[in-house]
Structure formats: C-alpha cells, structure tokens
Scaffold this motif. Structure first.
Motif, PDB file in Angstrom:
ATOM      1  N   PRO A  84     -26.523   9.052  -1.500  1.00  0.00           N
ATOM      2  CA  PRO A  84     -25.335   8.720  -2.294  1.00  0.00           C
ATOM      3  C   PRO A  84     -25.022   7.229  -2.251  1.00  0.00           C
ATOM      4  O   PRO A  84     -25.466   6.505  -1.367  1.00  0.00           O
ATOM      5  CB  PRO A  84     -24.235   9.526  -1.610  1.00  0.00           C
ATOM      6  N   TRP A  85     -24.231   6.792  -3.232  1.00  0.00           N
ATOM      7  CA  TRP A  85     -23.708   5.429  -3.263  1.00  0.00           C
ATOM      8  C   TRP A  85     -22.261   5.453  -2.790  1.00  0.00           C
ATOM      9  O   TRP A  85     -21.530   6.413  -3.064  1.00  0.00           O
ATOM     10  CB  TRP A  85     -23.712   4.876  -4.686  1.00  0.00           C
ATOM     11  N   PRO A  86     -21.808   4.405  -2.105  1.00  0.00           N
ATOM     12  CA  PRO A  86     -20.381   4.343  -1.765  1.00  0.00           C
ATOM     13  C   PRO A  86     -19.570   3.841  -2.961  1.00  0.00           C
ATOM     14  O   PRO A  86     -19.900   2.829  -3.572  1.00  0.00           O
ATOM     15  CB  PRO A  86     -20.350   3.332  -0.610  1.00  0.00           C
ATOM     16  N   VAL A  87     -18.528   4.584  -3.314  1.00  0.00           N
ATOM     17  CA  VAL A  87     -17.604   4.163  -4.368  1.00  0.00           C
ATOM     18  C   VAL A  87     -16.179   4.406  -3.877  1.00  0.00           C
ATOM     19  O   VAL A  87     -15.952   5.165  -2.939  1.00  0.00           O
ATOM     20  CB  VAL A  87     -17.841   4.920  -5.693  1.00  0.00           C
ATOM     21  N   ARG A  88     -15.228   3.752  -4.525  1.00  0.00           N
ATOM     22  CA  ARG A  88     -13.819   3.935  -4.172  1.00  0.00           C
ATOM     23  C   ARG A  88     -13.220   5.057  -4.994  1.00  0.00           C
ATOM     24  O   ARG A  88     -13.469   5.181  -6.192  1.00  0.00           O
ATOM     25  CB  ARG A  88     -13.032   2.641  -4.416  1.00  0.00           C
ATOM     26  N   SER A  89     -12.381   5.841  -4.331  1.00  0.00           N
ATOM     27  CA  SER A  89     -11.657   6.886  -5.029  1.00  0.00           C
ATOM     28  C   SER A  89     -10.520   6.270  -5.843  1.00  0.00           C
ATOM     29  O   SER A  89      -9.795   5.387  -5.363  1.00  0.00           O
ATOM     30  CB  SER A  89     -11.084   7.895  -4.035  1.00  0.00           C
ATOM     31  N   ALA A  90     -10.370   6.784  -7.081  1.00  0.00           N
ATOM     32  CA  ALA A  90      -9.227   6.393  -7.903  1.00  0.00           C
ATOM     33  C   ALA A  90      -8.274   7.574  -8.088  1.00  0.00           C
ATOM     34  O   ALA A  90      -7.447   7.579  -8.996  1.00  0.00           O
ATOM     35  CB  ALA A  90      -9.709   5.886  -9.262  1.00  0.00           C
ATOM     36  N   PHE A  91      -8.385   8.575  -7.201  1.00  0.00           N
ATOM     37  CA  PHE A  91      -7.570   9.774  -7.358  1.00  0.00           C
ATOM     38  C   PHE A  91      -7.152  10.303  -5.995  1.00  0.00           C
ATOM     39  O   PHE A  91      -7.750   9.967  -4.960  1.00  0.00           O
ATOM     40  CB  PHE A  91      -8.338  10.863  -8.127  1.00  0.00           C
TER      41      PHE A  91
ATOM     42  N   CYS B  88     -16.069  10.349 -13.100  1.00  0.00           N
ATOM     43  CA  CYS B  88     -16.596   9.308 -13.972  1.00  0.00           C
ATOM     44  C   CYS B  88     -16.380   7.969 -13.275  1.00  0.00           C
ATOM     45  O   CYS B  88     -15.354   7.761 -12.623  1.00  0.00           O
ATOM     46  CB  CYS B  88     -15.882   9.290 -15.319  1.00  0.00           C
ATOM     47  N   LEU B  89     -17.339   7.071 -13.403  1.00  0.00           N
ATOM     48  CA  LEU B  89     -17.208   5.741 -12.814  1.00  0.00           C
ATOM     49  C   LEU B  89     -16.519   4.806 -13.788  1.00  0.00           C
ATOM     50  O   LEU B  89     -16.717   4.885 -15.007  1.00  0.00           O
ATOM     51  CB  LEU B  89     -18.577   5.164 -12.449  1.00  0.00           C
ATOM     52  N   ALA B  90     -15.733   3.917 -13.249  1.00  0.00           N
ATOM     53  CA  ALA B  90     -15.056   2.898 -14.063  1.00  0.00           C
ATOM     54  C   ALA B  90     -14.991   1.607 -13.256  1.00  0.00           C
ATOM     55  O   ALA B  90     -15.056   1.621 -12.019  1.00  0.00           O
ATOM     56  CB  ALA B  90     -13.654   3.355 -14.464  1.00  0.00           C
ATOM     57  N   ARG B  91     -14.847   0.506 -13.957  1.00  0.00           N
ATOM     58  CA  ARG B  91     -14.728  -0.799 -13.314  1.00  0.00           C
ATOM     59  C   ARG B  91     -13.262  -1.047 -12.959  1.00  0.00           C
ATOM     60  O   ARG B  91     -12.390  -0.989 -13.809  1.00  0.00           O
ATOM     61  CB  ARG B  91     -15.242  -1.896 -14.245  1.00  0.00           C
ATOM     62  N   ALA B  92     -12.997  -1.285 -11.687  1.00  0.00           N
ATOM     63  CA  ALA B  92     -11.632  -1.549 -11.231  1.00  0.00           C
ATOM     64  C   ALA B  92     -11.227  -2.983 -11.568  1.00  0.00           C
ATOM     65  O   ALA B  92     -12.054  -3.806 -11.976  1.00  0.00           O
ATOM     66  CB  ALA B  92     -11.535  -1.313  -9.726  1.00  0.00           C
ATOM     67  N   ALA B  93      -9.961  -3.276 -11.386  1.00  0.00           N
ATOM     68  CA  ALA B  93      -9.451  -4.604 -11.718  1.00  0.00           C
ATOM     69  C   ALA B  93     -10.136  -5.706 -10.921  1.00  0.00           C
ATOM     70  O   ALA B  93     -10.299  -6.832 -11.408  1.00  0.00           O
ATOM     71  CB  ALA B  93      -7.934  -4.646 -11.493  1.00  0.00           C
ATOM     72  N   ASP B  94     -10.541  -5.408  -9.691  1.00  0.00           N
ATOM     73  CA  ASP B  94     -11.197  -6.423  -8.864  1.00  0.00           C
ATOM     74  C   ASP B  94     -12.708  -6.487  -9.097  1.00  0.00           C
ATOM     75  O   ASP B  94     -13.428  -7.194  -8.396  1.00  0.00           O
ATOM     76  CB  ASP B  94     -10.916  -6.174  -7.384  1.00  0.00           C
ATOM     77  N   GLY B  95     -13.207  -5.733 -10.077  1.00  0.00           N
ATOM     78  CA  GLY B  95     -14.626  -5.767 -10.390  1.00  0.00           C
ATOM     79  C   GLY B  95     -15.452  -4.698  -9.712  1.00  0.00           C
ATOM     80  O   GLY B  95     -16.611  -4.499 -10.073  1.00  0.00           O
TER      81      GLY B  95
END
Length: 416
Positions: free
Chosen positions: A338-345, A360-367
């Motif tokens: 797996p890849w590490p990603v940040r939760s947005a929920f 779904c992946l999305a680009r956060a404000a900090d990139g």
C-alpha cells in the motif's frame, strides 16, 4: 488432478485474521502446478519454475556506451588537451581485433572496446582535425566504457524461481542466452455463481431476478492473475445438483471457486454441499466486506466460496484467493504494497476485524494526496468500485479514523 490431504488444510472454525489465513496457506498448501517449457514470447505472466542463470556475461564483451573515440587513459596528457592519431574505426557488430590500440579509435555505441582501450570520449566533446583528434582534459579512467559482465556475470542469478515473469524478465532472459524457460503450468480454476435469483448477462429479467455480475468480475480478475478459467455458469439453490456439479468440477480443475451461498441462511446451500463432499475448514474471516468466506476441499481439490456481494467478492479475491493461487501455482508471495495517504474523512468501525473502505484520491491544499471516502458503503454497490480509485485499509484494532490520519491505500490500477 493433484489432490490435497484434509489434515494439511485444517484451519479451524473461528473468525480468522487475514495474516493467519495467508500464513497457513503458505505453510500447509503444496504447489500443485506442474512444469512445462515455453518459448520466451509465450512466457509473459507465467511463473518461473526454476532459477534462471546467466549463460554468459552481460554484456558479453567490453563495449562503448557512446559514439566517440576509444583510448588508453594512460596515453592522455597529464594536463591540458591531448592530441592522438585516429588509427581505426569500430562499429557495433564488428570484431575488436587482436592488436593493441595505437592512439584513438573511432567507435560507435555497442561496439567492442579495442584491445588496451579503457576510456571513451563522446564525439561532441572532441575536435577532429584530419587524421587526428583533440581530446579535452578531465575525463576519468573508464568513462563511457561498459566492462564485460557489468550487468550480470556468467552463472549469476538472473531470475529467481517463483517470479511472475514480466516483459523485462523476458528481455533479461534473452540477453543472457535463453530462448525458452521452464514455467509452472497454469492453474485451472472452475468458476461458478450461485443462486436462483441470478440471470445471465443480457437476458430479460423475470420478477425477482438480477443479472449475474460476479462471474464477469471474477473471470476478468482471475485472467489477470494468469490462471486458466472455466466459466461453468450458475449453480441453482438445489442441494443435490449443486453438490454434483461441484464434484464434477473438482475432478478436472485445480481449484473450485464460487460466489454466493456461503452464509448461514436457509437457502445458502454451498456450505452443506462442500461438507458432504469433503471438508469445510474455514467459513468466517475477520474482514469487512467479506466475512462469509468458505475454504475447504472437494474430493481433495481446494475450494473457495466467496460472498455474494460484488465488493466483498473483490476484496476477498484480492486478500484470500490471490495468495492461495500464488501458493498452488508455485509463485513467490505477492502481497500488494500500500501507499501512505492522508484521510480526508472521519469513520467509526468495530474492533477485531479488518475493514477496507473505497476512496477517491484528491490533491489537498498543501499539495499532498488525501483519500476521500466514497459516499456509499454497501458491499453490493458496484459503482463504489467503478467510481473509486482504490481501497484504504483500517487495522483490526482500530475503532475510528480521523481526518489527517495516515492510511494504507491500495490503488485499483496497480493491484492487478
């Protein structure tokens, strides 16, 4: 067909963690797939049955990495430019000859280094003046020259046994002298769906019926795993005929795989059919979606019964069936990373089971990349597979996910 003994496949009856199930598969299941030799062009996606060793050095001779001029570094002036006569010309495919180099030799990429030469000047860095060449200072010994065996020495391991062969592996095998490879025979998997409610894709639906989508999903994913799939259609909810068809499939296949009918309802007949034909050794997995997973033996042939909901089918194929097929087929373990990603929920779950959430992946404000949960959770929501980018894994012990938390992400595009 090769058979598995009942005692080697005894898992127990409690809900089992994914790691426990896959470890037991690796420990107790034998390799069933035999060995055959195929030409390189037919080996893509197959499992290497033996270590592949280099039959000669790679490259087989010292050669030039660029177009330019080959020299002995010892012939260069200690400071300033060097002027050397051009004494020959070597193109790729030519023989280097036996005589020692005198001055500089015009050389082209892939051509053998002339005897005694150890360094190559790129043609754009030099000045040609008639039958002489002017070489700039500062080039290190060995620059732009590829020694014999730089990539692999003769007898070195090129491809380990158990590797699922990729195009680059085939190129390496060819470059080290092989025209064919010993590979594992493709596993033969019998595929069924179960249920009176199922109708064939494209047919008219009667009241209460749904189109069978699981066989299409499973067949396509299994093909990507390199197995030979026999689509044997739909098993109706009639215990005797269901058992007879499972027994017939077990005689001619290495694995029997079904979806649906493995829970505890009155119309879930797969569990009883398997028990009447052999042994059911696991039918509950500590996972969501996908808890009702049946693993057992039908007349000595491994059997896996997956849940009926398509998202549960997808998850359990990835984390249960895939390692089982790898083991039976002689492949090295292929656990996806797996890849590490940040939760947005934010999300809450029960402790004691692994959960996989569609995101779904999305680009956060900090990139950075963040995972946004698909709006609907149901294991029967097919659009949650087509409309998501992948799965995030929530550990067994976790009870909640907070925004900003690091999660393990499995992208659909790279899983298969």
């Amino acid at each position: 067909m090769a058979q598995v003994t009942d005692d080697c496949f005894a898992f127990g009856n409690r809900p089992m963690r994914i790691e426990e199930a896959t470890a037991l598969i690796a420990e107790r299941m034998p390799v069933l797939a035999g060995i055959e030799t195929v030409p390189l062009h037919a080996a893509d996606g197959r499992i290497a049955a033996e270590d592949v060793l280099a039959r000669h050095d790679l490259p087989p001779f010292a050669n030039s990495a660029v177009d330019g001029y080959a020299v002995r570094h010892a012939d260069l002036a200690p400071a300033g430019e060097s002027v050397l006569p051009v004494s020959g010309r070597l193109a790729a495919g030519a023989a280097a000859g036996a005589g020692a180099i005198a001055g500089a030799v015009r050389i082209f990429t892939g051509a053998p280094m002339p005897p005694g030469a150890d360094t190559v000047f790129m043609q754009e860095d030099v000045r040609a003046e008639g039958d002489r060449v002017v070489l700039p200072p500062g080039l290190k010994p060995g620059a732009n020259a590829r020694p014999a065996g730089e990539d692999l020495a003769r007898g070195a391991l090129a491809i380990p046994a158990g590797r699922r062969l990729r195009p680059a592996d085939l190129a390496l095998a060819a470059a080290t002298g092989h025209g064919a490879l010993a590979v594992r025979r493709r596993l033969r998997v019998a595929l069924f769906s179960t249920g009176d409610e199922l109708a064939e894709p494209g047919s008219e639906l009667r009241p209460g019926a749904i189109h069978d989508s699981n066989r299409l999903l499973l067949g396509a994913l299994l093909a990507r795993l390199g197995v030979a799939v026999s689509d044997l259609g739909i098993l109706r909810d009639e215990p005797a005929s269901l058992a007879a068809r499972l027994a017939e499939a077990a005689r001619d296949h290495d694995v029997v795989l079904t979806s649906g009918g493995v829970s505890v309802g009155e119309e879930d007949h797969v569990k009883g059919a398997v028990e009447s034909l052999g042994q059911l050794v696991l039918w509950r997995l500590a996972i969501k979606p996908g808890r009702p997973v049946a693993v057992g033996l039908v007349h000595g042939t491994p059997f896996v019964g997956l849940p009926g909901n398509p998202v549960a089918v997808y998850v359990t194929l990835l984390f249960v069936v895939r390692p089982l097929l790898a083991r039976l087929g002689g492949a090295s373990p292929e656990a996806p990373l797996p890849w590490p990603v940040r939760s947005a929920f934010a999300y809450r779950k029960k402790a004691g089971r692994r959960e996989f959430v569609r995101v779904c992946l999305a680009r956060a404000a900090d990139g950075g990349l963040e995972a946004r949960k698909f709006p609907r959770d149901g294991a029967g929501v097919l659009t949650s597979l087509t409309g998501s980018d992948g799965l995030v894994e929530l550990p067994d012990a976790a009870t909640a996910v907070a925004p900003g938390e690091s999660l393990a992400y499995y992208p659909h595009a790279l899983l298969w």
